[in-house]
Design a protein around this motif. Structure first.
Motif, PDB file in Angstrom:
ATOM      1  N   THR A 123      -6.044 -53.960   6.468  1.00  0.00           N
ATOM      2  CA  THR A 123      -5.579 -55.198   5.843  1.00  0.00           C
ATOM      3  C   THR A 123      -5.702 -56.376   6.800  1.00  0.00           C
ATOM      4  OG1 THR A 123      -3.702 -56.311   4.795  1.00  0.00           O
ATOM      5  CG2 THR A 123      -3.184 -54.773   6.559  1.00  0.00           C
ATOM      6  N   SER A 124      -5.966 -57.540   6.247  1.00  0.00           N
ATOM      7  CA  SER A 124      -6.021 -58.767   7.045  1.00  0.00           C
ATOM      8  C   SER A 124      -4.721 -59.556   6.935  1.00  0.00           C
ATOM      9  CB  SER A 124      -7.193 -59.647   6.590  1.00  0.00           C
ATOM     10  OG  SER A 124      -7.074 -59.971   5.213  1.00  0.00           O
ATOM     11  N   ASP A 125      -3.746 -59.032   6.198  1.00  0.00           N
ATOM     12  CA  ASP A 125      -2.446 -59.670   6.045  1.00  0.00           C
ATOM     13  C   ASP A 125      -1.638 -59.445   7.325  1.00  0.00           C
ATOM     14  OD1 ASP A 125       0.330 -60.131   5.479  1.00  0.00           O
ATOM     15  OD2 ASP A 125      -0.098 -59.949   3.347  1.00  0.00           O
ATOM     16  N   GLN A 126      -1.440 -60.504   8.104  1.00  0.00           N
ATOM     17  CA  GLN A 126      -0.795 -60.366   9.411  1.00  0.00           C
ATOM     18  C   GLN A 126       0.650 -59.905   9.295  1.00  0.00           C
ATOM     19  OE1 GLN A 126      -3.581 -60.111  11.068  1.00  0.00           O
ATOM     20  NE2 GLN A 126      -2.743 -61.235  12.819  1.00  0.00           N
ATOM     21  N   ALA A 127       1.362 -60.352   8.278  1.00  0.00           N
ATOM     22  CA  ALA A 127       2.748 -59.919   8.096  1.00  0.00           C
ATOM     23  C   ALA A 127       2.815 -58.417   7.811  1.00  0.00           C
ATOM     24  CB  ALA A 127       3.393 -60.706   6.957  1.00  0.00           C
ATOM     25  N   GLU A 128       1.886 -57.937   6.996  1.00  0.00           N
ATOM     26  CA  GLU A 128       1.842 -56.507   6.697  1.00  0.00           C
ATOM     27  C   GLU A 128       1.481 -55.704   7.940  1.00  0.00           C
ATOM     28  OE1 GLU A 128      -0.417 -53.347   3.664  1.00  0.00           O
ATOM     29  OE2 GLU A 128      -0.801 -55.509   3.511  1.00  0.00           O
ATOM     30  N   ARG A 129       0.522 -56.219   8.713  1.00  0.00           N
ATOM     31  CA  ARG A 129       0.147 -55.529   9.952  1.00  0.00           C
ATOM     32  C   ARG A 129       1.338 -55.474  10.915  1.00  0.00           C
ATOM     33  NH1 ARG A 129      -4.554 -57.767  13.084  1.00  0.00           N
ATOM     34  NH2 ARG A 129      -4.778 -55.640  13.835  1.00  0.00           N
ATOM     35  N   LYS A 130       2.079 -56.567  11.019  1.00  0.00           N
ATOM     36  CA  LYS A 130       3.236 -56.610  11.921  1.00  0.00           C
ATOM     37  C   LYS A 130       4.263 -55.550  11.544  1.00  0.00           C
ATOM     38  CE  LYS A 130       6.792 -59.745  13.754  1.00  0.00           C
ATOM     39  NZ  LYS A 130       6.451 -59.551  15.180  1.00  0.00           N
ATOM     40  N   GLU A 131       4.539 -55.411  10.261  1.00  0.00           N
ATOM     41  CA  GLU A 131       5.504 -54.416   9.809  1.00  0.00           C
ATOM     42  C   GLU A 131       5.003 -53.000  10.079  1.00  0.00           C
ATOM     43  OE1 GLU A 131       8.429 -52.097   8.402  1.00  0.00           O
ATOM     44  OE2 GLU A 131       8.520 -54.228   8.966  1.00  0.00           O
ATOM     45  N   LEU A 132       3.727 -52.759   9.829  1.00  0.00           N
ATOM     46  CA  LEU A 132       3.167 -51.424  10.081  1.00  0.00           C
ATOM     47  C   LEU A 132       3.187 -51.093  11.565  1.00  0.00           C
ATOM     48  CD1 LEU A 132       0.191 -51.636   7.569  1.00  0.00           C
ATOM     49  CD2 LEU A 132       2.055 -49.969   7.458  1.00  0.00           C
ATOM     50  N   TYR A 133       2.820 -52.043  12.405  1.00  0.00           N
ATOM     51  CA  TYR A 133       2.830 -51.794  13.848  1.00  0.00           C
ATOM     52  C   TYR A 133       4.260 -51.655  14.379  1.00  0.00           C
ATOM     53  CZ  TYR A 133      -2.199 -52.768  14.052  1.00  0.00           C
ATOM     54  OH  TYR A 133      -3.557 -52.715  13.884  1.00  0.00           O
ATOM     55  N   ALA A 134       5.227 -52.307  13.728  1.00  0.00           N
ATOM     56  CA  ALA A 134       6.622 -52.121  14.123  1.00  0.00           C
ATOM     57  C   ALA A 134       7.053 -50.677  13.872  1.00  0.00           C
ATOM     58  CB  ALA A 134       7.522 -53.088  13.360  1.00  0.00           C
ATOM     59  N   ARG A 135       6.636 -50.115  12.751  1.00  0.00           N
ATOM     60  CA  ARG A 135       6.942 -48.708  12.465  1.00  0.00           C
ATOM     61  C   ARG A 135       6.320 -47.798  13.516  1.00  0.00           C
ATOM     62  NH1 ARG A 135       5.371 -48.345   6.030  1.00  0.00           N
ATOM     63  NH2 ARG A 135       6.565 -50.174   5.332  1.00  0.00           N
ATOM     64  N   VAL A 136       5.085 -48.110  13.898  1.00  0.00           N
ATOM     65  CA  VAL A 136       4.396 -47.322  14.918  1.00  0.00           C
ATOM     66  C   VAL A 136       5.150 -47.375  16.238  1.00  0.00           C
ATOM     67  CG1 VAL A 136       2.312 -47.194  16.340  1.00  0.00           C
ATOM     68  CG2 VAL A 136       2.109 -47.548  13.871  1.00  0.00           C
ATOM     69  N   GLN A 137       5.570 -48.572  16.630  1.00  0.00           N
ATOM     70  CA  GLN A 137       6.286 -48.729  17.895  1.00  0.00           C
ATOM     71  C   GLN A 137       7.607 -47.973  17.891  1.00  0.00           C
ATOM     72  OE1 GLN A 137       6.092 -53.040  19.427  1.00  0.00           O
ATOM     73  NE2 GLN A 137       5.046 -53.162  17.422  1.00  0.00           N
ATOM     74  N   ARG A 138       8.343 -48.065  16.795  1.00  0.00           N
ATOM     75  CA  ARG A 138       9.635 -47.374  16.728  1.00  0.00           C
ATOM     76  C   ARG A 138       9.455 -45.857  16.783  1.00  0.00           C
ATOM     77  NH1 ARG A 138      10.911 -51.820  13.184  1.00  0.00           N
ATOM     78  NH2 ARG A 138      10.272 -50.637  11.329  1.00  0.00           N
ATOM     79  N   ALA A 139       8.393 -45.378  16.142  1.00  0.00           N
ATOM     80  CA  ALA A 139       8.149 -43.934  16.164  1.00  0.00           C
ATOM     81  C   ALA A 139       7.797 -43.459  17.572  1.00  0.00           C
ATOM     82  CB  ALA A 139       7.033 -43.579  15.186  1.00  0.00           C
ATOM     83  N   ALA A 140       6.909 -44.182  18.230  1.00  0.00           N
ATOM     84  CA  ALA A 140       6.437 -43.763  19.554  1.00  0.00           C
ATOM     85  C   ALA A 140       7.505 -43.916  20.626  1.00  0.00           C
ATOM     86  CB  ALA A 140       5.194 -44.565  19.933  1.00  0.00           C
ATOM     87  N   VAL A 141       8.263 -45.005  20.548  1.00  0.00           N
ATOM     88  CA  VAL A 141       9.211 -45.310  21.620  1.00  0.00           C
ATOM     89  C   VAL A 141      10.577 -44.681  21.380  1.00  0.00           C
ATOM     90  CG1 VAL A 141      10.401 -47.162  22.848  1.00  0.00           C
ATOM     91  CG2 VAL A 141       8.017 -47.467  22.143  1.00  0.00           C
ATOM     92  N   LEU A 142      11.117 -44.806  20.178  1.00  0.00           N
ATOM     93  CA  LEU A 142      12.473 -44.332  19.924  1.00  0.00           C
ATOM     94  C   LEU A 142      12.530 -42.949  19.280  1.00  0.00           C
ATOM     95  CD1 LEU A 142      14.474 -47.453  18.688  1.00  0.00           C
ATOM     96  CD2 LEU A 142      14.434 -46.404  20.948  1.00  0.00           C
ATOM     97  N   GLU A 143      11.861 -42.783  18.142  1.00  0.00           N
ATOM     98  CA  GLU A 143      12.021 -41.542  17.387  1.00  0.00           C
ATOM     99  C   GLU A 143      11.459 -40.327  18.120  1.00  0.00           C
ATOM    100  OE1 GLU A 143      10.447 -42.005  13.448  1.00  0.00           O
ATOM    101  OE2 GLU A 143      11.252 -44.032  13.267  1.00  0.00           O
ATOM    102  N   LYS A 144      10.296 -40.481  18.769  1.00  0.00           N
ATOM    103  CA  LYS A 144       9.640 -39.351  19.421  1.00  0.00           C
ATOM    104  C   LYS A 144       9.625 -39.450  20.945  1.00  0.00           C
ATOM    105  CE  LYS A 144       8.715 -37.524  15.462  1.00  0.00           C
ATOM    106  NZ  LYS A 144       9.421 -36.298  15.010  1.00  0.00           N
TER     107      LYS A 144
END
Length: 540
Positions: free
Chosen positions: A478-499
């Motif tokens: 997607t080229s929607d920056q807001a959508e990308r930001k939300e998706l990358y936030a999920r990635v960061q939380r998974a890598a840093v906090l959850e796992k």
């Protein structure tokens, strides 16, 4: 079709401006003074081939010799360079580039659509750059020459990172002739030819690299400080890996500019009225420790969390960098628009928690040296670092962390700094528990796609999470920056906090110290690293 052209310029005005610049270029080439500069740099390049570029600190050398197809402005927007403009189809699958018609390579050959196609096709050569082929160019299908100044690029699927690739060092245009005839294509050097403002004419391994001005240069990126050839007639970069030696060379007048200013010398430089210090945060990812989850001890999440809790990062950074470093909380650096600030203060620095976690994981006993033991085996963590990528006093940083995890939690952290081949052998053989890394990709999404997905080119954690794979794929589509930001936030939380597969430590930054006579030094707006020497001049 979506069309992107230089802001505020109609095609007619643009043509007039370019024509005027061409005339001015000839005049500038004839009247430009013969001024030379000597610059000491921290890192010796492992390659000078832009298509194989791997070290963020070598970016300034790449863009002395090579030009990309498009550039990034200070506001992060994409702007013209060797491509005057480009169109993107509504389905995101076709990019049509309108190229400049007045550009020549240093070997005298013409830059045109055929050259762009040859450069893109080079990445298809098996084993050439598999990491880029699998990530930045994973969606690339084909390039077609429509006319000498028009190239049509077709993707297999939409890719939000493709324009970022066209603005990166990887898209530095190389003469097709030299791609065929270069003696050492892997390393590059004087016989690998670009279109840039300087011509590389001498490289002495371990000592220096020398450039001379390209008198024909008249195609800088949009936003450059001037038009026509570079101000400097010659520039020499000396390889001085020792920080104290670099600073000594600057203060004694042996060099006029240095990068990689150590924290211990910042006060000295700031107090000298003849010197000036500039600094900028890098883009991309933070410098982090990645835990290898494929075997003990970091196959146990409790041990991964314990290692992070055993380190007082603020104290370590203050000790090593004397309040000049910016603490990291996420895998994504703070400069990125995708940085997730909600991770700040969410973990780390609790020695009691670290010890409780290790007790719960079965590491309860201690040996005669105070290290934890389980089933007769010491709690050992190995890092094998490649010397060409050790910057910013990371060796000293590792020593400080080594001391803390031993004292706070009884962890035996062992660090070896070796040559690139030995480091790669350890990685390939799974003979490591921790991998230190930062990346300078201007779009952090490119770095995340290399580091985190299952089977990623540099997934040193050997961790797999189908959710992360899905989120990364969606963000790239997607080229929607807001959508990308939300998706990358999920990635960061998974890598840093959850796992807890990553331990962010600090946000890399670059520092330039120079004599006050050196003017218009700056930083690349895309990366935060020192910019090329194109706009640099010596004042009176």
């Amino acid at each position: 079709m979506k069309r992107l052209t230089p802001a505020l310029l109609t095609p007619a005005l643009l043509a007039l401006a370019l024509a005027a610049c061409g005339t001015q270029s000839v005049q500038n080439a004839q009247s430009a003074p013969n001024t030379t500069l000597t610059w000491a740099i921290e890192t010796q390049p492992v390659t000078l081939n832009p298509q194989l570029w791997a070290q963020n600190k070598v970016r300034l050398l790449v863009f002395n010799q090579f030009d990309a197809l498009i550039s990034r402005g200070k506001d992060g927007s994409f702007q013209p360079w060797l491509a005057r403009s480009w169109k993107v189809s509504d389905d995101g699958l076709t990019y049509t580039l309108d190229l400049r018609d007045d550009v020549t390579f240093h070997d005298g050959t013409k830059f045109d659509a055929a050259a762009v196609k040859a450069n893109l096709d080079q990445f298809r050569v098996p084993g050439y750059n598999p990491a880029v082929a699998s990530i930045q160019l994973k969606a690339f299908d084909r390039a077609e020459v429509v006319s000498p100044t028009t190239v049509k690029i077709t993707l297999k699927e939409p890719d939000a990172l493709f324009l970022d690739f066209l603005a990166s060092p990887y898209a530095g245009q190389v003469s097709p002739k030299s791609l065929r005839t270069a003696k050492d294509l892997k390393f590059g050097g004087p016989d690998l030819v670009g279109t840039g403002p300087f011509v590389l004419d001498r490289y002495v391994q371990g000592q220096e690299i020398h450039y001379r001005r390209n008198p024909a240069y008249d195609w800088p990126p949009a936003g450059a400080g001037h038009q026509g050839p570079a101000h400097l007639s010659e520039i020499t970069y000396r390889f001085l890996p020792e920080a104290a030696v670099r600073v000594g060379a600057l203060t004694s007048g042996q060099v006029q500019v240095i990068e990689g200013v150590p924290a211990t010398e910042v006060t000295l430089i700031k107090k000298d009225p003849n010197l000036v210090l500039r600094t900028a945060l890098n883009s991309g990812t933070s410098y982090s420790y990645y835990f290898n989850t494929s075997h003990a001890p970091f196959d146990d999440q409790r041990v991964r969390e314990a290692f992070r809790e055993a380190v007082d990062v603020d104290a370590v950074l203050k000790s090593v960098y004397q309040d000049t470093a910016t603490r990291a909380w996420s895998i994504v650096g703070k400069k990125s628009p995708f940085y997730d600030a909600t991770l700040e203060s969410a973990y780390g620095g609790d020695a009691a928690k670290a010890n409780a976690l290790l007790d719960a994981a079965g590491w309860k006993e201690r040996d005669s040296e105070g290290f934890r033991v389980k089933d007769g085996k010491r709690l050992t963590v190995r890092e094998v670092a490649s010397a060409p990528f050790v910057r910013d006093r990371r060796d000293i940083l590792a020593q400080a962390i080594q001391a803390q995890v031993k004292q706070s939690a009884g962890i035996d952290f062992q660090v070896r700094i070796v040559d690139q081949g030995t480091a790669q052998k350890a990685i390939d053989g799974d003979q490591y528990e921790l991998f230190g890394n930062s990346r300078g990709d201007s779009d952090a999404g490119a770095a995340l796609n290399l580091i985190l997905p299952t089977g990623g080119a540099i997934n040193r954690t050997r961790f797999s999470d189908s959710r992360v794979d899905k989120w990364l794929a969606a963000a790239s589509a997607t080229s929607d920056q807001a959508e990308r930001k939300e998706l990358y936030a999920r990635v960061q939380r998974a890598a840093v906090l959850e796992k807890a597969i990553v331990f962010p430590i600090y946000v890399p930054a670059d520092q330039i110290a120079a004599h006050t006579s050196v003017q218009d030094l700056g930083f690349d707006p895309a990366s935060g690293t020192p910019a090329s020497a194109y706009d640099v001049r010596i004042g009176t």
